[in-house]
Design an enzyme around this catalytic site. Sequence first.
Site, short mmCIF file in Angstrom:
data_model
loop_
_atom_site.label_atom_id
_atom_site.label_comp_id
_atom_site.label_asym_id
_atom_site.label_seq_id
_atom_site.Cartn_x
_atom_site.Cartn_y
_atom_site.Cartn_z
N HIS A 38 -50.75 66.68 -16.63
CA HIS A 38 -49.72 65.91 -15.92
C HIS A 38 -48.74 66.75 -15.11
O HIS A 38 -48.02 66.21 -14.28
CB HIS A 38 -48.95 65.03 -16.91
CG HIS A 38 -49.78 63.93 -17.50
ND1 HIS A 38 -50.42 62.99 -16.73
CD2 HIS A 38 -50.08 63.63 -18.79
CE1 HIS A 38 -51.09 62.15 -17.52
NE2 HIS A 38 -50.90 62.52 -18.77
N ARG B 271 -53.86 72.35 -22.21
CA ARG B 271 -54.47 71.04 -21.99
C ARG B 271 -55.06 71.03 -20.58
O ARG B 271 -54.33 71.13 -19.59
CB ARG B 271 -53.47 69.89 -22.15
CG ARG B 271 -54.12 68.54 -21.85
CD ARG B 271 -53.37 67.36 -22.42
NE ARG B 271 -52.13 67.08 -21.74
CZ ARG B 271 -51.37 66.00 -21.99
NH1 ARG B 271 -51.74 65.13 -22.92
NH2 ARG B 271 -50.23 65.82 -21.35
N ASP C 62 -61.67 82.13 -20.32
CA ASP C 62 -61.73 83.48 -19.77
C ASP C 62 -60.35 84.03 -19.45
O ASP C 62 -60.13 85.25 -19.48
CB ASP C 62 -62.61 83.50 -18.51
CG ASP C 62 -64.09 83.48 -18.83
OD1 ASP C 62 -64.46 83.60 -20.02
OD2 ASP C 62 -64.90 83.33 -17.89
N GLU D 84 -56.79 58.54 -27.18
CA GLU D 84 -55.59 57.87 -26.68
C GLU D 84 -55.85 56.51 -26.04
O GLU D 84 -55.06 56.02 -25.24
CB GLU D 84 -54.87 58.78 -25.68
CG GLU D 84 -55.76 59.39 -24.62
CD GLU D 84 -55.04 60.47 -23.82
OE1 GLU D 84 -53.81 60.41 -23.70
OE2 GLU D 84 -55.73 61.37 -23.31
N ASP E 21 -50.47 56.85 -23.67
CA ASP E 21 -51.65 56.18 -23.12
C ASP E 21 -52.16 55.10 -24.07
O ASP E 21 -52.64 54.05 -23.62
CB ASP E 21 -52.74 57.20 -22.83
CG ASP E 21 -52.47 57.97 -21.55
OD1 ASP E 21 -52.74 57.43 -20.46
OD2 ASP E 21 -51.98 59.10 -21.63
#
Length: 258
Positions: free
Chosen positions: A48, A73, A87, A152, A178
């Site tokens: 977000h 996230r 990585d 969610e 959500d």
Amino acid sequence: MSAPVNTFKEALQKGQTVIGCWLDLRSGYAAEIIGYAGFDWLLIDGEHAPFDVTITDAQIQALLNSGSHPVVRVPVGETWMIKQMLDSGAQSILVPMVESADQARQLVRDCRYPPNGDRGVGYALARASRFGTVENYGATADREICLLVQVENRKGLAALDEILTIEGIDGVFVGPADLAADMGHIGNMSHPEVQKTIMDTLRKIDAAGMPAGILTSDEKMIRDSLKAGARFVATAVDIELLLSSARDSASKWKNEVS
């Protein structure tokens, strides 16, 4: 030399409860400051907040010596996104909107090297292996990766029982905002129906022996979540902390001179 120990994953495996904070400010400098605040873990929010790979990479780097473990996230559970974050040195990944067991199984593969997964083998050039100086990284990396899946919506809840049986899932995060929206109560996470669903879900995850997580700055909901078995709990968001402190300061001194 083996891959660095994932202290966040280790704490969850030991049954410890860890407290975190969300990072949405697009700044490695801000991340480093919050890193010294004492939180056990910090969530770099690529879903977000206006992050790109470069900024996320900078925040991971800023937190290396802070004592707060970075969890990234990703915007969506795509193999190439997860590969880039791993990585870059992230050892803990949170994937939003997981709605099926098949999706969860693929995410496990995304986090593992062949022959057990699909993670690209390029670690010799990456921060993950300290640019090739961790000689045994490839053989030891899988065990230190922590994969958290975010349930969610109602589809995710319907698939939860099966998701909880999948080897390689290290925790399940309940997304309250959500979930509230999908249940017809957008912007109202405190609705009794939503709260019951959240707490029942946390209890189910905990009863299955899986670490459960959540984000909320509401003190009652934090306490209720902990009682329901949540073990990785984010209690603040950097933007809210900054705005709240700034408002308090502005209001206090404007009132003094008015």
